[in-house]
Design a protein around this motif. Sequence first.
Motif, PDB file in Angstrom:
ATOM      1  N   ASP B 132       0.993  -1.516  -0.722  1.00  0.00           N
ATOM      2  CA  ASP B 132       0.105   0.316  -0.177  1.00  0.00           C
ATOM      3  C   ASP B 132       0.975   1.491   0.119  1.00  0.00           C
ATOM      4  O   ASP B 132       1.280   1.595   0.561  1.00  0.00           O
ATOM      5  CB  ASP B 132      -0.464  -0.380   1.311  1.00  0.00           C
ATOM      6  CG  ASP B 132      -1.978  -0.846   0.906  1.00  0.00           C
ATOM      7  OD1 ASP B 132      -1.973  -1.857   0.684  1.00  0.00           O
ATOM      8  OD2 ASP B 132      -3.176  -0.288   1.767  1.00  0.00           O
ATOM      9  N   THR B 152      -6.160  -2.207  -6.978  1.00  0.00           N
ATOM     10  CA  THR B 152      -6.501  -2.760  -6.380  1.00  0.00           C
ATOM     11  C   THR B 152      -5.581  -3.594  -5.070  1.00  0.00           C
ATOM     12  O   THR B 152      -6.196  -3.514  -3.744  1.00  0.00           O
ATOM     13  CB  THR B 152      -6.666  -4.483  -7.602  1.00  0.00           C
ATOM     14  OG1 THR B 152      -7.386  -3.959  -8.240  1.00  0.00           O
ATOM     15  CG2 THR B 152      -7.134  -5.618  -6.512  1.00  0.00           C
ATOM     16  N   PHE B 153      -4.646  -2.727  -5.451  1.00  0.00           N
ATOM     17  CA  PHE B 153      -3.316  -2.756  -4.555  1.00  0.00           C
ATOM     18  C   PHE B 153      -3.366  -1.673  -3.578  1.00  0.00           C
ATOM     19  O   PHE B 153      -2.112  -1.395  -2.648  1.00  0.00           O
ATOM     20  CB  PHE B 153      -1.701  -3.484  -4.825  1.00  0.00           C
ATOM     21  CG  PHE B 153      -2.828  -4.884  -5.684  1.00  0.00           C
ATOM     22  CD1 PHE B 153      -3.226  -5.961  -4.090  1.00  0.00           C
ATOM     23  CD2 PHE B 153      -2.878  -5.250  -6.680  1.00  0.00           C
ATOM     24  CE1 PHE B 153      -3.465  -7.412  -4.646  1.00  0.00           C
ATOM     25  CE2 PHE B 153      -3.214  -6.486  -7.238  1.00  0.00           C
ATOM     26  CZ  PHE B 153      -3.080  -7.586  -6.324  1.00  0.00           C
ATOM     27  N   VAL B 155      -1.743   0.995  -5.017  1.00  0.00           N
ATOM     28  CA  VAL B 155      -0.168   1.147  -5.336  1.00  0.00           C
ATOM     29  C   VAL B 155      -0.400   2.148  -6.109  1.00  0.00           C
ATOM     30  O   VAL B 155      -1.460   2.792  -6.942  1.00  0.00           O
ATOM     31  CB  VAL B 155      -0.274   0.316  -6.167  1.00  0.00           C
ATOM     32  CG1 VAL B 155       1.269   0.608  -6.663  1.00  0.00           C
ATOM     33  CG2 VAL B 155       0.422  -1.037  -4.750  1.00  0.00           C
TER      34      VAL B 155
END
Lengths: 417, 417
Positions: B132, B152-153, B155
């Motif tokens: 993250d 989604t992550f 990032v």
Amino acid sequence: MKFKFRKLNLIFAIQIFEIMPKISQRAKHMPASPVRKLVPFALQAKQKGTKVYHLNIGQPDIETPQTALDAIKNIDLKVLEYALSEGNLDYRKALTTYYNTLGFEDITPDNFIVTNGGSEALNFAISTLCDDGDEVIIPEPYYANYNGFTSTFNVNVVAIPSSIDSGFALPPMEEFEKKITDKTKAIIICNPGNPTGYLYTKEELQQLADIALKHDIVVISDEVYREYVYDGKQQISMLSFPELSENCIIIDSESKRYSMCGVRIGCMITRSKKIHDAAMLFAQARLSPVLLGQIAAAAAHVNDEAYIRGVREEYTKRRNLLVDLLNEIPGVICPKPKGAFYCVAELPVDDTEEFAQWLLESYSNNGETIMVAPAGGFYSDPELGKKQVRIAYVLKSEDLKRSAEILRDALKVYNDR
Amino acid sequence: MKFKFRKLNLIFAIQIFEIMPKISQRAKHMPASPVRKLVPFALQAKQKGTKVYHLNIGQPDIETPQTALDAIKNIDLKVLEYALSEGNLDYRKALTTYYNTLGFEDITPDNFIVTNGGSEALNFAISTLCDDGDEVIIPEPYYANYNGFTSTFNVNVVAIPSSIDSGFALPPMEEFEKKITDKTKAIIICNPGNPTGYLYTKEELQQLADIALKHDIVVISDEVYREYVYDGKQQISMLSFPELSENCIIIDSESKRYSMCGVRIGCMITRSKKIHDAAMLFAQARLSPVLLGQIAAAAAHVNDEAYIRGVREEYTKRRNLLVDLLNEIPGVICPKPKGAFYCVAELPVDDTEEFAQWLLESYSNNGETIMVAPAGGFYSDPELGKKQVRIAYVLKSEDLKRSAEILRDALKVYNDR
């Protein structure tokens, strides 16, 4: 031996990760699949010429419906195109008919997102509901890959133990109440349960519905084994609680229903347009679920009553045979599962992970051995499952009989070492 | 009109998310796919009887190789079983032969993880490298779904603009140096590029290799369009830089190579055992890639030279036709792409998102219209791509010709309103 084993594990972990700055913390915290991490030992055993009975994985030897195989053989397509992100309409219509027939007449094609296996449906459900550090409550033991999907998103599993002594019934609601915090976003159940085979009662599900509504959290109900419940019982879907329309996601898959795990077709179903629309963003990011699997699965649903009935009878027979044989082995305890095709058995050993590895590395009985899934990986604290294994009764009766015979002998040899 | 459009978008966002406490921040920040979000308008147009030419999506009308279709039609399996998490050995051997033939003789089946499309390979790469708040650097415009996979992550994409004036060449390394921080985990390139069609030179790739090594970050090289480069040029894989053995992940897919986007077969390739082993944990969590797709793809690789050559010639023809026609339209600028099957064109309109929607909602020419992908979604800041569209030249020549005719007329009508 125990010390050495743990030490080796540690060295292994250091080798993979610690000298490598480029791997994410996320990856470092990913649990290895308890079902798949013994695979290298199984391959070694096979290379030595040992026959391995796979009790460790839910890959049935049941044949895929001929309708599905024929649909694949007869495809009349020149281009194997992308499907719609939400799944092609033909297949969502087949799913709609199936759910309508189950009694959920309000379900339409718009309630489904077709996914690459139940795995991706879980992935979408968790990413749609949870942020980093959020929590999901799961009665344990639970399907080990719930750890994988939650770890992927840095979501914490808060487990509530169920006991082998009650056959893994739902823990009392007080235990759930104690664990619900601001960070709790969902309760995940698997019904009937992998690995326990437990089938929740209407009363238990009502309790879950009530608590979810009270705290405005979502019940994620993994019902991929729905068709395989025994002794004349019937699975009750979480869809039976209309009051959960905004608070429920069903995880479904064709893999187990039609013994076609390799087609990778599952779906998530929700009545909540908001959850559906948010999950669709993840579905769009990965473009498309599998086209051929949708064709196979749509065909499998047509006139499937005889197939499902036959498979259910076969699993009933296998379950009865296996569970009786297991309980006859000295020191083995195995509650009779009511559904799915797994059971959790307690073995008279200290550490089933060591035992499972030993079975593959150091033991054979007339050139044969068995592979079991140590149950530690099905608990949030592996210690709780240290004496238990999950056994899948997906092999035909003579193989199960021979496997029980091997287990009986192996336990004796192991404990006499 | 502009104000109204934005306002409607906002109301839509509020309706989906804001009154719903149960949706994750992750989902709220997920970008809608710029390629797919116009789909409802296209469906409406079709319902009105309008024919829509799909220039918006990389779904070729080229036929899938007959070898692949035959392999599916002739499957001789009774049970469609799980594949290995890393992909079945037969298929990884087919991939190995392919990569060996490309000149990478050290590549073995152990370097591959077979995935559900290139999408899942990207997913694994990002989750393996990034936590993250971490950052990946991407030259923009870039494939829009990179936003989806990073979101989604949680990032962050740090974009470095490339310019339509240089044909979207690699920005200077000083720009990369400025953006690299402790949080930078990878540089993602797509070569040849979606959406630009740009083909990186050996010198550009060497610069990327050098900077990656200097800062010990990973180059994720998306090479799914590798076979489709034109004018006698050859794509240079990032695998050509052996010094990156620990710092490189290749994303590959059979979708575009063999016009079989629906089989969902891709792979990630790395020489780094550490990256491979970590990514395998995510692969195990989702159990298995698609079985049937692996069978189709393995078959497609056999004696595929004539097929690939034929498709390359066809795309060359289509590119030449389309780019010439586009540049003949007053106010349209379109650099000639060197590879893949997309081009980015600048149009004489203020906002291509509005224009693309108008094409579907309010325009038709003899009952026909076109669907284009507004390029805003291919930039970190949509404003940068506001006047551009991505056009895929995956349709046959007469359709591309007619599409250019429609675009020419539509631009006139739109600007004369």
